[in-house]
Design a protein around this motif. Structure first.
Motif: not given
Length: 254
Positions: A41-46
């Motif tokens: 699982l991956t969470l990406v925040v820009k």
């Protein structure tokens, strides 16, 4: 007519976001290799508060052929759902010493970024291979070529079909003995057809390392410089430049 580019328009690295795999002997993640797969699982925040949440499920057909199913959803800087992506990815041992592994993928990508202006549907077939550059320096190269079939739905100007390609080269280097890595990867996209011209260049730098001793949790820091231009029937607002910073948190399931 104002040609406003959606921020996520074709913002697609077909293999790099999926970089996760289990090693042959220890079953530990190693994010510097794009030709092996895992479940994560991956969470990406820009830096503009937009982001992505994704999941991958992997398995094996045989000792030499693996697969991965990938799904993701994206939200924009207004905290609204803006894009979705689905991928089926196959990886195989080639038996060739200078390119021992290769991957082939099919992607479907849909962008809803500017609902009052433009939606994009894209199908992509991609190929990537592993080319060991230096064993002593722990450096690998992953060239990528992708065929793109994209449909641009301009709300005020109808639906336009385009074809094109994406070219990329991922250069990765391991740092230390815990799986930490550095990656440099330029990307180039171009699609055209029915009065639409879209071109984009990315230069990306990425650093990743483990958070926990069991290597189930990882962080990745990425910087991207992008330059892109979209024209419709010869009308364009010119080149649009952006600098994007991302923080990715990954949880692996062995």
């Amino acid at each position: 007519m104002k040609m406003t580019l959606p921020k996520t328009l074709l913002a697609l690295s077909l293999f790099q976001p999926l970089a996760a795999f289990a090693t042959e002997t220890k079953n530990e993640p190693d994010l510097a290799d794009l030709t092996k797969v895992s479940t994560a699982l991956t969470l990406v925040v820009k830096d503009d508060s937009s982001g992505v949440f994704s999941m991958e499920v992997s398995g094996k057909y045989s000792a030499d052929v693996s697969y991965m199913l990938h799904a993701e959803g994206e939200w924009n800087d207004k905290q609204e759902y803006s894009a979705s992506r689905y991928q089926f990815y196959n990886v195989m041992n080639t038996g060739v010493s200078f390119a021992p592994k290769a991957g082939v993928s099919y992607d479907y990508f849909r962008i809803y970024e500017d609902n009052d202006y433009l939606d994009v549907d894209m199908h992509a077939i991609g190929f990537v291979s592993l080319i060991p550059i230096s064993k002593s320096w722990k450096i690998n190269l992953f060239p990528q070529v992708t065929y793109l079939d994209a449909t641009f739905d301009f709300k005020q100007n109808g639906v336009r079909s385009t074809l094109g390609t994406m070219l990329a080269a991922y250069l990765s280097k391991y740092v230390g003995d815990n799986g930490s890595y550095f990656m440099l990867f330029p990307e180039y996209y171009k699609v055209s057809g029915e009065g639409v011209e879209y071109e984009k260049q990315n230069i990306n730098l990425s650093w990743g390392s483990t958070i926990t001793d069991d290597k189930k949790w990882w962080y990745i820091l990425q910087y991207s410089h992008t330059e892109e231009e979209l024209s419709l029937d010869g009308m364009s607002d010119g080149l649009v430049k952006n600098d994007i910073f991302k923080l990715k948190i990954r949880r692996f399931f062995f």
